[in-house]
Motif scaffolding. Structure first.
Motif, PDB file in Angstrom:
ATOM      1  N   HIS A 119       0.811  -1.217   0.000  1.00  0.00           N
ATOM      2  CA  HIS A 119       0.000   0.000   0.000  1.00  0.00           C
ATOM      3  C   HIS A 119       0.848   1.272   0.000  1.00  0.00           C
ATOM      4  O   HIS A 119       1.858   1.353   0.696  1.00  0.00           O
ATOM      5  N   ASP A 120       0.399   2.258  -0.775  1.00  0.00           N
ATOM      6  CA  ASP A 120       0.828   3.640  -0.575  1.00  0.00           C
ATOM      7  C   ASP A 120      -0.138   4.207   0.463  1.00  0.00           C
ATOM      8  O   ASP A 120      -1.331   4.334   0.206  1.00  0.00           O
ATOM      9  N   GLU A 121       0.385   4.522   1.640  1.00  0.00           N
ATOM     10  CA  GLU A 121      -0.469   4.884   2.771  1.00  0.00           C
ATOM     11  C   GLU A 121      -1.279   6.153   2.530  1.00  0.00           C
ATOM     12  O   GLU A 121      -2.410   6.290   3.014  1.00  0.00           O
ATOM     13  N   LEU A 122      -0.740   7.102   1.759  1.00  0.00           N
ATOM     14  CA  LEU A 122      -1.448   8.360   1.526  1.00  0.00           C
ATOM     15  C   LEU A 122      -1.220   8.793   0.080  1.00  0.00           C
ATOM     16  O   LEU A 122      -0.336   9.599  -0.203  1.00  0.00           O
ATOM     17  N   PRO A 123      -2.016   8.264  -0.873  1.00  0.00           N
ATOM     18  CA  PRO A 123      -1.813   8.608  -2.291  1.00  0.00           C
ATOM     19  C   PRO A 123      -1.867  10.106  -2.553  1.00  0.00           C
ATOM     20  O   PRO A 123      -1.181  10.610  -3.423  1.00  0.00           O
ATOM     21  N   TRP A 124      -2.718  10.803  -1.816  1.00  0.00           N
ATOM     22  CA  TRP A 124      -2.748  12.264  -1.879  1.00  0.00           C
ATOM     23  C   TRP A 124      -3.236  12.777  -0.527  1.00  0.00           C
ATOM     24  O   TRP A 124      -3.768  12.024   0.291  1.00  0.00           O
ATOM     25  N   ASP A 125      -3.031  14.053  -0.299  1.00  0.00           N
ATOM     26  CA  ASP A 125      -3.430  14.659   0.956  1.00  0.00           C
ATOM     27  C   ASP A 125      -4.930  14.466   1.161  1.00  0.00           C
ATOM     28  O   ASP A 125      -5.720  14.768   0.278  1.00  0.00           O
ATOM     29  N   SER A 126      -5.329  13.925   2.304  1.00  0.00           N
ATOM     30  CA  SER A 126      -6.714  13.669   2.701  1.00  0.00           C
ATOM     31  C   SER A 126      -7.333  12.442   2.041  1.00  0.00           C
ATOM     32  O   SER A 126      -8.539  12.227   2.144  1.00  0.00           O
ATOM     33  N   ALA A 127      -6.545  11.614   1.363  1.00  0.00           N
ATOM     34  CA  ALA A 127      -7.082  10.370   0.800  1.00  0.00           C
ATOM     35  C   ALA A 127      -7.526   9.439   1.921  1.00  0.00           C
ATOM     36  O   ALA A 127      -6.981   9.458   3.027  1.00  0.00           O
ATOM     37  N   ARG A 128      -8.512   8.598   1.628  1.00  0.00           N
ATOM     38  CA  ARG A 128      -8.995   7.641   2.622  1.00  0.00           C
ATOM     39  C   ARG A 128      -7.995   6.503   2.803  1.00  0.00           C
ATOM     40  O   ARG A 128      -7.165   6.248   1.932  1.00  0.00           O
ATOM     41  N   ASP A 129      -8.093   5.798   3.926  1.00  0.00           N
ATOM     42  CA  ASP A 129      -7.230   4.651   4.168  1.00  0.00           C
ATOM     43  C   ASP A 129      -7.406   3.611   3.067  1.00  0.00           C
ATOM     44  O   ASP A 129      -8.529   3.317   2.651  1.00  0.00           O
ATOM     45  N   HIS A 130      -6.275   3.065   2.599  1.00  0.00           N
ATOM     46  CA  HIS A 130      -6.263   1.989   1.593  1.00  0.00           C
ATOM     47  C   HIS A 130      -7.046   2.377   0.333  1.00  0.00           C
ATOM     48  O   HIS A 130      -7.694   1.544  -0.303  1.00  0.00           O
ATOM     49  N   GLU A 131      -6.973   3.658  -0.011  1.00  0.00           N
ATOM     50  CA  GLU A 131      -7.758   4.235  -1.104  1.00  0.00           C
ATOM     51  C   GLU A 131      -7.614   3.452  -2.405  1.00  0.00           C
ATOM     52  O   GLU A 131      -8.609   3.070  -3.033  1.00  0.00           O
ATOM     53  N   GLU A 132      -6.378   3.205  -2.828  1.00  0.00           N
ATOM     54  CA  GLU A 132      -6.186   2.655  -4.167  1.00  0.00           C
ATOM     55  C   GLU A 132      -6.524   1.170  -4.248  1.00  0.00           C
ATOM     56  O   GLU A 132      -7.157   0.730  -5.217  1.00  0.00           O
TER      57      GLU A 132
END
Length: 329
Positions: A195-208
């Motif tokens: 996992h990328d923990e934070l794909p962008w600022d304010s992204a949800r957990d496990h977004e991708e």
């Protein structure tokens, strides 16, 4: 007189206050997270008052911290303006391109020679950062232009979405040879998802991963137990070394796919939702305009290359859930 220690503590506090994060402050100042936390604690002890409310994922400034943040920011800005004015002018104007780190390393820097060759008067410096941007922050930090991977929604700056993104699960050839049982989305082990923990600022957990699994039509895991990283490129490098399966953004993994260091785990790519934005304060700077023109041209070439790769590898592209999955939901 301000002591050396106090100045160090204030610099750490300033970075933490701007990022609302000890981790991001540590990355900016090239020290450990523990060092930033300790320096801020020394400052709080010296002042005799807490400056932050410390949460699990984010710091929140308390009223004394907000007051100090404004004072420190103004003081550092005056100091920077003064020493900058004292330096002799540069031979060529320098454009600072503030860019999402993984995209900067994998997409911008391998191509940067082209824009410099086409614009010999342009001096371009690329800085890898991913904090959220607005007009106030860009003005205060002297950011003339930036590239961000996010959902957009910019209100007080000029922002151009120049490249969309697709997510594809990728792994090394050796990993796939060791896991022939993975034949469908439901077969992917949760513990091997990188996992990328934070794909962008304010992204949800496990977004991708959650987006890919949802559009693949399978239930989301109750708990994600795989390794987490703070940059997409770190997760991709872990996949290259055989540690698991990364959700690859095509702009980040294309070179590794073309070289064979990575392979698609399954032939399904889903739209990321987020895209790459070119963000600037204005468009009357010739350097800013030149970089925008180059990004438009390069993104068009990349999209053609990406679509050709999808076609040759028979990768299905999906933007919404399949009908069967929607009906089940």
């Amino acid at each position: 007189m301000l002591s050396t220690s106090l100045l160090t503590w204030l610099r750490a506090f300033d970075a933490a206050a701007r990022h609302n994060s000890f981790t991001l402050a540590a990355e900016e100042l090239h020290v450990t997270q523990g060092a930033i936390s300790q320096q801020v604690k020394h400052l709080e002890d010296w002042l005799g008052t807490p400056l932050f409310q410390r949460g699990r994922r984010q710091l929140v400034l308390l009223p004394p911290g907000l007051r100090l943040k404004l004072a420190v920011m103004e003081s550092f800005q005056i100091l920077e303006q003064t020493v900058t004015a004292m330096r002799p002018p540069a031979r060529r104007p320098v454009l600072r391109l503030n860019c999402s780190p993984s995209f900067a390393m994998q997409w911008i820097t391998p191509r940067i020679g082209e824009v410099l060759a086409a614009n010999p008067d342009l001096s371009l410096r690329v800085f890898g950062e991913f904090h959220a941007l607005n007009r106030s922050r860009m003005t205060q930090e002297h950011i003339e232009a930036a590239v961000r991977f996010d959902m957009g929604g910019y209100e007080d700056v000029r922002a151009l979405s120049f490249l969309d993104e697709w997510l594809l699960p990728v792994a090394s050839p050796e990993f796939l040879a060791d896991h022939p049982e993975i034949r469908a989305p439901r077969d992917i082990p949760v513990g091997l998802m990188l996992h990328d923990e934070l794909p962008w600022d304010s992204a949800r957990d496990h977004e991708e991963w959650n987006r890919w699994l949802s559009l693949a039509g399978v239930p989301l895991p109750k708990v994600h137990t795989g390794q987490h990283f703070n940059l997409s490129l770190l997760a991709v490098n872990a996949a290259i070394s055989g540690q698991g399966i990364a959700i690859g953004r095509m702009a980040i993994v294309m070179d590794a796919l073309l070289s064979g260091r990575l392979l698609p785990v399954l032939p399904l790519a889903v739209s990321a939702g987020a895209s790459y934005h070119y963000v600037c304060l204005d468009d009357d700077n010739p350097g800013v305009v030149a970089v925008e023109h180059w990004l438009k041209q390069e993104s068009q070439r990349f999209r053609r290359q990406r679509q050709d790769w999808f076609r040759r590898n028979k990768v299905v592209q999906r933007k919404t859930q399949p009908p069967a999955a929607r009906a089940a939901a």
